[in-house]
Design a protein around this motif. Structure first.
Motif, short mmCIF file in Angstrom:
data_model
loop_
_atom_site.label_atom_id
_atom_site.label_comp_id
_atom_site.label_asym_id
_atom_site.label_seq_id
_atom_site.Cartn_x
_atom_site.Cartn_y
_atom_site.Cartn_z
N ASP A 122 49.78 37.67 39.94
CA ASP A 122 48.22 37.82 40.10
C ASP A 122 48.08 38.26 41.40
N LYS A 137 42.65 41.68 46.41
CA LYS A 137 41.71 40.52 46.75
C LYS A 137 42.44 40.02 48.01
N LYS A 162 47.31 42.99 34.45
CA LYS A 162 46.34 42.71 35.79
C LYS A 162 46.10 44.11 36.30
N ARG A 170 37.04 43.10 35.31
CA ARG A 170 37.75 41.93 36.26
C ARG A 170 37.55 40.54 36.32
N LEU A 202 39.65 37.96 34.36
CA LEU A 202 40.53 37.16 35.30
C LEU A 202 40.01 35.81 35.75
N1 GLY Z 1 42.86 36.86 40.99
C1 GLY Z 1 41.86 37.38 40.29
C2 GLY Z 1 41.52 38.75 40.52
O1 GLY Z 1 42.52 39.46 41.24
O2 GLY Z 1 40.59 39.30 40.35
#
Ligand code: GLY
Length: 350
Positions: free
Chosen positions: A129, A135, A211, A225, A228
């Protein structure tokens, strides 16, 4: 090799060859490796041995754990970068789990208006992740990831043997995100995970691919997104409140509670069937230790869900499940519904 948003995710035992080629091509002015006491001991020697180019890198060691994602530590790290004359052409190398990539990505993304960084994730959580998708962030005012940026790394280098040094609790911590990925986007993966006893590397790589596909479609978290976030509105609130109360909890452990509560909310909102809701809760309770939740903290947890950065105009918004493998974003949930779900979670432990 997986192509992402302007960078490549390398996976496998030969990633250090890729890293060497990457470093040769880029011609950085200096290297700064961010690690914690665990990755310093278990991973840094491998990295330096495999990448001679890094033998003169400056090493910044921080304490492991969420409490390192603080403004105070950022300011110490920026001061350290200045004291080593790190210029715009320096590279930060994040060698560690999610805390390291969140923190190191953040300090790099604003230092001198942004310098390059790469992620070398060493935990399941960071591989599946945190290291992918850009992020970055720190915690602030007792709330998780309140200050941060979305800045893509220049490369991600996933070396699975690093996981061999991880304690079982930390493997489970990261597998929570793999289960989440299956629940929101891959029923086949969910079916594979169900009978699985131990951690499986292939499911982590699958998770990285999912992801990456999601963040490529929506880098700035405006639409898909948000999928997630399943399990994370309640999970983040629990994590923040338990940590502030001095209760030791890992991100994945809080997310498991969040997923159970949000699966229950998905059923209460008539989005998933009773059978699927029961299956999710049964599998998660079997695979993960259910951390006890003091009922005294429910009020604080609900308050924290109201402050969640995913909300709009103080309405609590969750990503819930339509069925296994399908999600619905921005579902409005009331504080009473959150309370019901927390009480339901505690009844599983009773
Ligand atoms: N961990 C969630 C994201 O990267 O959006």
């Amino acid at each position: 090799m997986i192509r992402s948003l302007g960078y490549t995710i390398y996976t496998g035992k030969t990633v250090f060859k890729d890293l060497n080629s990457f470093l040769k091509k880029q011609n950085y002015s200096g290297y700064f490796i961010l690690c914690d006491e665990n990755t310093l001991k278990h991973c840094l020697p491998t990295l330096i041995t495999q990448c001679k180019e890094l033998k003169n890198a400056e090493i910044f060691e921080i304490e492991s754990g969420e409490s390192s994602k603080s403004l105070q530590l950022c300011s110490q790290l920026w001061e350290a970068l200045l004291s080593y004359n790190a210029d715009k052409n320096a590279l930060i190398i994040n060698l560690g789990g999610g805390v390291i990539s969140d923190l190191g990505g953040f300090i790099a993304s604003v230092y001198k208006r942004g310098i390059d960084f790469i992620n070398i994730p060493t935990s399941v959580l960071a591989m599946a992740d945190a290291s992918v998708g850009g992020k970055t962030g720190i915690d602030f005012a007792g709330l998780k990831n309140t200050i941060g940026t979305i800045t893509q790394p220049k490369g991600v280098f996933v070396y699975p043997p690093f996981l061999e040094t991880l304690p079982a609790r930390h493997i489970a911590n990261g597998m929570a995100e793999v289960y989440k990925m299956a629940l929101i986007s891959d029923k086949v993966l969910w079916k594979k995970l169900k009978p699985e006893k131990n951690f499986n590397q292939a499911s982590v790589i699958k998770s990285i691919e999912h992801k990456n596909n999601i963040v490529k479609k929506d880098p700035y978290d405006k639409g898909v997104r948000k999928s997630l976030n399943f399990g994370h509105t309640i999970g983040h609130a629990i994590e923040s409140v338990l940590l502030a109360s001095g209760i030791d909890v890992l991100h994945g452990e809080a997310v498991v509670i969040g997923m159970i509560c949000e699966a229950k909310l998905s059923f209460d909102k008539k989005l998933i069937s009773k059978a699927e809701c029961s299956e999710i809760i049964q599998i998660l309770s079997q695979k993960f230790p259910l951390v006890p939740l003091p009922a005294l903290l429910f009020g604080e947890i609900i308050k924290a869900t109201i402050n969640d950065k995913k909300n709009n105009k103080l309405q609590i918004r969750c990503t819930l499940l339509n069925r296994i493998g399908k999600y619905k974003i921005d579902v409005t949930v009331s504080p009473d519904q959150i309370l019901d779900s927390l009480e339901y979670y505690n009844s599983l432990n009773a």
